[in-house]
Design an enzyme around this catalytic site. Structure first.
Site, mmCIF file in Angstrom:
data_model
loop_
_atom_site.group_PDB
_atom_site.id
_atom_site.type_symbol
_atom_site.label_atom_id
_atom_site.label_comp_id
_atom_site.label_asym_id
_atom_site.label_seq_id
_atom_site.Cartn_x
_atom_site.Cartn_y
_atom_site.Cartn_z
ATOM 1 C CG LEU A 76 -1.797 -1.227 1.417
ATOM 2 C CD1 LEU A 76 -2.633 -1.110 2.686
ATOM 3 C CD2 LEU A 76 -2.698 -1.438 0.215
ATOM 4 N N PRO A 77 1.179 1.798 -1.167
ATOM 5 C CG PRO A 77 0.999 2.548 -3.370
ATOM 6 C CD PRO A 77 0.387 1.600 -2.383
ATOM 7 C CB CYS A 78 2.336 5.331 2.680
ATOM 8 S SG CYS A 78 3.582 4.235 3.389
ATOM 9 C CG HIS A 79 6.689 4.542 -1.701
ATOM 10 N ND1 HIS A 79 5.982 3.368 -1.511
ATOM 11 C CD2 HIS A 79 6.981 4.604 -3.019
ATOM 12 C CE1 HIS A 79 5.868 2.746 -2.669
ATOM 13 N NE2 HIS A 79 6.470 3.473 -3.604
#
Length: 178
Positions: free
Chosen positions: A138-141
């Site tokens: 889950l790409p919070c970056h």
């Protein structure tokens, strides 16, 4: 920060950025711990043999997909996830919305707040991203502060920048997107 631990199988995965840990239950991946971040204080093993085998297979699949991601061969994860370590429905909505940010692209915290229907909740979105139990998958970056500043990241700013550089180089070299 110490993470809560549910009964799960934990597996470590090597990457160019260090060693990750993945936690899975029989039905879903429940955590990815970035290098240098604390994992759970205690690991509770799954006692049911069939469930443990399914969890081990899922953890292995998650590690394989992370390896493909770091090799530039995967732009989207195909893993069941469970946000049981998330605090509250708003944080879960924010974390689910992260899946909508395409590989190699970024959004601001304000844009993500608008995506979840609360454009004024920028700080709450930042807080929910910081509590994301399944980073990279889950790409919070891919979420940046105003004017493109990197903002925070559970794995540190160097980790966030490295992940964004990886995705940008794959897109530039291959034209691949989600």
């Amino acid at each position: 920060m110490t993470r809560a631990c549910a009964a799960a199988v934990w597996r470590t995965c090597d990457s160019p950025l260090g060693q990750f840990a993945v936690a899975a239950q029989a039905h879903a991946v429940i955590a990815v711990v970035l290098p240098g971040c604390p994992g759970p204080q205690a690991v509770i093993e799954i006692e049911n043999e069939a469930e443990r085998r399914r969890a081990e297979e899922l953890a292995a699949r998650a590690c394989a997909q992370l390896t493909e991601y770091f090799a530039g061969e995967r732009t989207h994860f195909r893993l069941p996830t469970d946000l049981l370590l998330t605090r509250g429905p708003f944080a879960a909505r924010v974390q689910r919305a992260l899946e909508e940010i395409p590989y190699g692209e970024t959004r601001s915290y304000g844009q993500l707040a608008a995506m979840v229907g609360n454009p004024r909740a920028v700080r709450a979105v930042g807080s929910a991203c910081a509590r994301n139990p399944i980073p990279i998958v889950l790409p919070c970056h891919r979420v940046l502060a105003a004017r493109g500043a990197p903002g925070g990241c559970a794995g540190g700013l160097d980790m966030k920048k490295a992940l964004l550089r990886l995705e940008n180089s794959v897109v530039a070299e291959t034209g691949l997107t989600s």
